[in-house]
Design a protein around this motif. Structure first.
Motif, PDB file in Angstrom:
ATOM      1  N   ILE A  78      -1.168   1.413   0.477  1.00 48.86           N
ATOM      2  CA  ILE A  78      -1.409   0.169   1.205  1.00 48.86           C
ATOM      3  C   ILE A  78      -0.091  -0.530   1.538  1.00 48.86           C
ATOM      4  O   ILE A  78       0.948  -0.277   0.931  1.00 48.86           O
ATOM      5  N   GLY A  79      -0.139  -1.408   2.535  1.00 50.72           N
ATOM      6  CA  GLY A  79       1.028  -2.213   2.878  1.00 50.72           C
ATOM      7  C   GLY A  79       2.107  -1.479   3.617  1.00 50.72           C
ATOM      8  O   GLY A  79       3.276  -1.863   3.537  1.00 50.72           O
ATOM      9  N   THR A  80       1.748  -0.409   4.363  1.00 50.71           N
ATOM     10  CA  THR A  80       2.766   0.395   5.032  1.00 50.71           C
ATOM     11  C   THR A  80       2.560   0.471   6.541  1.00 50.71           C
ATOM     12  O   THR A  80       2.915   1.456   7.167  1.00 50.71           O
ATOM     13  N   ASP A  81       1.981  -0.566   7.131  1.00 44.47           N
ATOM     14  CA  ASP A  81       1.939  -0.634   8.593  1.00 44.47           C
ATOM     15  C   ASP A  81       3.356  -0.650   9.134  1.00 44.47           C
ATOM     16  O   ASP A  81       4.245  -1.304   8.565  1.00 44.47           O
TER      17      ASP A  81
ATOM     18  N   THR B 159      -0.186   3.233   6.609  1.00 41.82           N
ATOM     19  CA  THR B 159      -1.459   2.663   7.036  1.00 41.82           C
ATOM     20  C   THR B 159      -1.500   2.420   8.539  1.00 41.82           C
ATOM     21  O   THR B 159      -2.584   2.373   9.123  1.00 41.82           O
TER      22      THR B 159
ATOM     23  N   MET C 205       4.330 -13.627   8.034  1.00 43.88           N
ATOM     24  CA  MET C 205       3.667 -13.717   6.744  1.00 43.88           C
ATOM     25  C   MET C 205       3.025 -15.089   6.606  1.00 43.88           C
ATOM     26  O   MET C 205       3.406 -16.045   7.286  1.00 43.88           O
TER      27      MET C 205
ATOM     28  N   GLU D 281      -3.690  -9.462   1.708  1.00 41.61           N
ATOM     29  CA  GLU D 281      -3.656  -8.942   3.081  1.00 41.61           C
ATOM     30  C   GLU D 281      -3.206  -7.483   3.127  1.00 41.61           C
ATOM     31  O   GLU D 281      -3.662  -6.711   3.980  1.00 41.61           O
ATOM     32  N   THR D 282      -2.319  -7.080   2.214  1.00 45.44           N
ATOM     33  CA  THR D 282      -1.817  -5.707   2.259  1.00 45.44           C
ATOM     34  C   THR D 282      -2.901  -4.674   1.979  1.00 45.44           C
ATOM     35  O   THR D 282      -2.750  -3.507   2.337  1.00 45.44           O
ATOM     36  N   THR D 283      -4.001  -5.082   1.341  1.00 43.64           N
ATOM     37  CA  THR D 283      -5.021  -4.104   0.945  1.00 43.64           C
ATOM     38  C   THR D 283      -5.838  -3.584   2.120  1.00 43.64           C
ATOM     39  O   THR D 283      -6.416  -2.499   2.046  1.00 43.64           O
TER      40      THR D 283
ATOM     41  N   GLU E 292       4.598  -4.106   9.698  1.00 44.33           N
ATOM     42  CA  GLU E 292       4.289  -5.100   8.678  1.00 44.33           C
ATOM     43  C   GLU E 292       5.506  -5.874   8.181  1.00 44.33           C
ATOM     44  O   GLU E 292       5.447  -7.095   8.041  1.00 44.33           O
TER      45      GLU E 292
ATOM     46  N   ASN F  57      -0.743 -13.138   1.078  1.00 42.07           N
ATOM     47  CA  ASN F  57       0.034 -11.976   1.527  1.00 42.07           C
ATOM     48  C   ASN F  57      -0.276 -10.736   0.701  1.00 42.07           C
ATOM     49  O   ASN F  57      -0.359  -9.630   1.233  1.00 42.07           O
ATOM     50  N   TYR F  58      -0.451 -10.916  -0.605  1.00 43.42           N
ATOM     51  CA  TYR F  58      -0.752  -9.775  -1.470  1.00 43.42           C
ATOM     52  C   TYR F  58      -2.100  -9.167  -1.104  1.00 43.42           C
ATOM     53  O   TYR F  58      -2.243  -7.946  -0.977  1.00 43.42           O
TER      54      TYR F  58
END
Length: 373
Positions: free
Chosen positions: A205-208, A173, A216, A229-231, A211, A226-227
């Motif tokens: 998702i969640g792969t910056d 991402t 967090m 936010e990953t979207t 990240e 946190n969950y």
């Protein structure tokens, strides 16, 4: 319950502990991502000299469709590593085809050495095509690791991945440090190569890249904050590829945003159209169609439990919705996939159920076709 077969637009495989040592020279293998448990609930992830810790789930009991105990598991049941055991799990759960992302390999976005990631991508993609996808090529659709520190390297690997039989490339991402963002025209050769090769662009998702090392949320609500936010990263990628003109220039290029839900697409499309209309004097580039139409045409979105997802198709006209089991993660449906599918689709029109459980996936990957029942 009657078995309801579905495809999954999101799952993960867990690489063998010594994979990198098997496919790369030792000097490179030692720098690749690895994990180690440092307590019952924490593991350390190390990538090319950088490391961080993260919590992992405690052991739980998975239940089958009829309530029987299947396996004592955390987020790593035996089929996460063993492809043949995985197929047994899929048969039991009613999942036929599935898109498979890496697990430890997702941390490759943290690698800053161009040669290392280029060589690793070449070696891993050959291994993936042979040892994972090759076990069941009519069912398993494995994402190709991409070297993104040089766009020319990425283009070369798109063609290589296609040559060895892979059907989808994996982009994080967030772009690697120092690289232009996805809306920049510098990436044009990559989009052209993927379209020419018929490769889907898969974004989990969640792969910056930063990240795992970023701050967090803590305190009340942290787990949910946190969950959720990953979207957002997947939504940003879709916005960039549409607004920057990449998908308009490449109408045959398809993008799959995995595990991020589905009803965000209509919302985002409306917001983009409003910006395109009301702020038209500032918009560059001009698009051949309103952005929502491009988004609806070329961006696909997978979900696992979302009760609102069928409505994205039924009530909002967004057809590129597909189910995803997220096997073997705890936020996925392993152990209760049939229960979830029946709860989601027993009361919807058959054509909606068929499109979301099977049709959308088979549009992306026409070589995969589930059994009728």
């Amino acid at each position: 319950m009657t078995m309801m077969w579905a495809h999954s637009g999101d799952s993960h495989f867990l690489e063998p502990d010594l994979l990198w040592q098997q496919i790369l020279p030792k000097r490179q293998a030692d720098r690749m991502p690895r994990t180690e448990m440092i307590s019952e609930t924490e593991e350390r992830v190390t990538v090319d000299g950088k490391s961080f810790t993260r919590r992992v789930p405690k052991i739980a009991t998975a239940k089958g469709a009829t309530g029987e105990t299947i396996v004592e598991m955390s987020h790593r049941p035996p089929g996460a590593r063993d492809v043949r055991k995985r197929l047994e799990d899929l048969d039991r759960e009613g999942i036929w085809g599935e898109v498979m992302y890496a697990s430890i390999g997702l941390w490759c976005a943290l690698i800053e050495d161009r040669t290392l990631i280029r060589d690793a991508a070449r070696a891993e993609n050959e291994w993936l095509a042979s040892e994972i996808q090759g076990v069941a090529p009519n069912r398993l659709v494995v994402t190709a690791l991409m070297p993104l520190l040089d766009i020319g390297d990425a283009v070369d690997e798109v063609h290589h991945a296609a040559e060895v039989g892979l059907k989808i490339i994996n982009l994080p991402t967030g772009v690697p440090a120092g690289m232009p963002d996805y809306n920049d025209d510098a990436w044009e050769p990559l989009w052209a190569a993927a379209e020419e090769a018929g490769m889907v662009v898969g974004v989990h998702i969640g792969t910056d890249a930063d990240e795992p090392l970023s701050k967090m949320f803590r305190g009340p609500g942290g787990a949910i904050l946190n969950y959720v936010e990953t979207t957002y990263g997947g939504q940003r990628v879709a916005n960039k590829l549409v607004s920057g003109g990449a998908l308009d220039r490449h109408p045959d290029l398809k993008v799959l945003i995995s595990e991020g839900g589905a009803t965000w697409v209509p919302f985002l499309g409306d917001r983009m159209n409003e910006a395109y209309r009301q702020h038209g004097m500032f918009v560059r580039p001009q698009l051949s169609q309103p952005p929502k139409e491009i988004l609806y045409r070329q961006v696909y979105a997978s979900f696992q439990h979302d009760e609102s997802a069928p409505a994205a198709l039924l009530a909002m006209g967004y057809r590129n919705v597909l189910f995803g089991s997220d096997y073997p993660h705890i936020e996925g449906t392993f152990g209760h996939t049939q229960k979830t599918l029946h709860e989601l689709f027993d009361d919807v029109a058959p054509e909606v159920r068929q499109r979301i459980t099977r049709g959308t996936f088979e549009e992306l990957f026409p070589h995969v076709s589930a059994p009728a029942a």
